[in-house]
Each structure stands twice: as structure tokens, then as C-alpha cells.
Motif scaffolding. Structure first.
Motif, PDB file in Angstrom:
ATOM      1  N   GLY A   1       2.705   1.147  10.125  1.00  0.00           N
ATOM      2  CA  GLY A   1       2.192   1.329   8.768  1.00  0.00           C
ATOM      3  C   GLY A   1       1.175   0.267   8.419  1.00  0.00           C
ATOM      4  O   GLY A   1       0.175   0.533   7.762  1.00  0.00           O
ATOM      5  N   GLU A   2       1.428  -0.951   8.875  1.00  0.00           N
ATOM      6  CA  GLU A   2       0.487  -2.044   8.626  1.00  0.00           C
ATOM      7  C   GLU A   2      -0.877  -1.730   9.241  1.00  0.00           C
ATOM      8  O   GLU A   2      -1.917  -1.913   8.609  1.00  0.00           O
TER       9      GLU A   2
ATOM     10  N   VAL B   1      -4.460   0.795  -2.914  1.00  0.00           N
ATOM     11  CA  VAL B   1      -3.701   0.504  -4.135  1.00  0.00           C
ATOM     12  C   VAL B   1      -2.943   1.751  -4.583  1.00  0.00           C
ATOM     13  O   VAL B   1      -1.741   1.690  -4.868  1.00  0.00           O
ATOM     14  N   CYS B   2      -3.617   2.894  -4.613  1.00  0.00           N
ATOM     15  CA  CYS B   2      -2.969   4.147  -5.021  1.00  0.00           C
ATOM     16  C   CYS B   2      -1.864   4.539  -4.049  1.00  0.00           C
ATOM     17  O   CYS B   2      -0.789   4.991  -4.461  1.00  0.00           O
ATOM     18  N   ARG B   3      -2.114   4.360  -2.766  1.00  0.00           N
ATOM     19  CA  ARG B   3      -1.102   4.707  -1.758  1.00  0.00           C
ATOM     20  C   ARG B   3       0.141   3.849  -1.916  1.00  0.00           C
ATOM     21  O   ARG B   3       1.266   4.347  -1.892  1.00  0.00           O
ATOM     22  N   LEU B   4      -0.046   2.557  -2.079  1.00  0.00           N
ATOM     23  CA  LEU B   4       1.093   1.657  -2.207  1.00  0.00           C
ATOM     24  C   LEU B   4       1.870   1.919  -3.499  1.00  0.00           C
ATOM     25  O   LEU B   4       3.105   1.835  -3.510  1.00  0.00           O
ATOM     26  N   GLU B   5       1.161   2.252  -4.573  1.00  0.00           N
ATOM     27  CA  GLU B   5       1.848   2.603  -5.817  1.00  0.00           C
ATOM     28  C   GLU B   5       2.683   3.865  -5.639  1.00  0.00           C
ATOM     29  O   GLU B   5       3.818   3.936  -6.109  1.00  0.00           O
ATOM     30  N   ALA B   6       2.127   4.853  -4.942  1.00  0.00           N
ATOM     31  CA  ALA B   6       2.877   6.096  -4.695  1.00  0.00           C
ATOM     32  C   ALA B   6       4.100   5.835  -3.834  1.00  0.00           C
ATOM     33  O   ALA B   6       5.189   6.349  -4.116  1.00  0.00           O
ATOM     34  N   LEU B   7       3.939   5.034  -2.804  1.00  0.00           N
ATOM     35  CA  LEU B   7       5.071   4.717  -1.925  1.00  0.00           C
ATOM     36  C   LEU B   7       6.140   3.937  -2.670  1.00  0.00           C
ATOM     37  O   LEU B   7       7.338   4.195  -2.494  1.00  0.00           O
ATOM     38  N   SER B   8       5.725   2.987  -3.496  1.00  0.00           N
ATOM     39  CA  SER B   8       6.721   2.204  -4.210  1.00  0.00           C
ATOM     40  C   SER B   8       7.464   3.073  -5.223  1.00  0.00           C
ATOM     41  O   SER B   8       8.651   2.852  -5.464  1.00  0.00           O
ATOM     42  N   GLY B   9       6.794   4.068  -5.769  1.00  0.00           N
ATOM     43  CA  GLY B   9       7.464   4.994  -6.675  1.00  0.00           C
ATOM     44  C   GLY B   9       8.489   5.861  -5.974  1.00  0.00           C
ATOM     45  O   GLY B   9       9.515   6.236  -6.547  1.00  0.00           O
ATOM     46  N   LEU B  10       8.230   6.172  -4.717  1.00  0.00           N
ATOM     47  CA  LEU B  10       9.158   7.013  -3.950  1.00  0.00           C
ATOM     48  C   LEU B  10      10.338   6.213  -3.426  1.00  0.00           C
ATOM     49  O   LEU B  10      11.453   6.726  -3.321  1.00  0.00           O
ATOM     50  N   TYR B  11      10.101   4.978  -3.048  1.00  0.00           N
ATOM     51  CA  TYR B  11      11.125   4.195  -2.355  1.00  0.00           C
ATOM     52  C   TYR B  11      11.550   2.945  -3.104  1.00  0.00           C
ATOM     53  O   TYR B  11      12.050   2.016  -2.507  1.00  0.00           O
ATOM     54  N   ALA B  12      11.341   2.924  -4.399  1.00  0.00           N
ATOM     55  CA  ALA B  12      11.730   1.745  -5.198  1.00  0.00           C
ATOM     56  C   ALA B  12      13.224   1.710  -5.438  1.00  0.00           C
ATOM     57  O   ALA B  12      13.940   2.620  -5.337  1.00  0.00           O
TER      58      ALA B  12
END
Length: 80
Positions: free
Chosen positions: A56-57, A69-80
Motif C-alpha cells: 500500500g505504501e 488526501v481523498c483516498r486516505l480520508e475514505a480509507l480511514s472512514g471505512l476502517y476507523a
């Protein structure tokens, strides 16, 4: 009543859809940070560089910072 397809048929249809659209697909084991590309889709025309992307890195290094930024926000919303 809709009949479900067998997994092999579903995978064949996914491969055909990806080939037709020019897209690629991957599975990302986030805990191990390992990416596996769907049956060599990373080596498809125009996407050969992705075959070297195994984490992933490494994938994030190839995403524009504004898009990341958008990708990381989406991922954090899914896996927070």
C-alpha cells in the motif's frame, strides 16, 4: 428469482469488465501491507509499472498528493 453465478463465472466476468474498461483490480491485505493484483492485471497495457507495486505504501507513492488526501480520508472512514 435470480440465480447466483458460480465463482469461476463471476471471476471471468470481472476479468472481461476490467479488460473492456482498461481498469485494474487488486486485493490489499492492510494488516500485512501486501497487494496482490488480479491475475496479472497490473501488467495490462499501460499499467506495467503497477506490477512492481506490492505494498500500500508503494501504491500511495504513485498517487498525486491531492488525490492521496481523498483516498486516505475514505480509507480511514471505512476502517476507523
Amino acid at each position: 428469482m435470480q440465480r447466483s453465478m458460480d465463482p469461476a463465472t463471476q471471476l471471468d466476468r470481472l476479468r472481461a469488465a476490467l479488460a473492456a474498461s482498461g481498469d485494474v483490480a487488486y486485493e490489499w491485505d492492510m494488516a500485512a501491507d501486501e497487494i496482490v493484483w488480479l491475475d496479472g492485471s497490473a501488467s495490462a497495457d499501460g499499467a506495467a509499472v503497477l506490477s512492481a507495486v506490492r505494498t500500500g505504501e508503494a501504491l500511495h507513492e504513485r498517487i498525486h498528493p491531492d488525490d492521496l488526501v481523498c483516498r486516505l480520508e475514505a480509507l480511514s472512514g471505512l476502517y476507523a
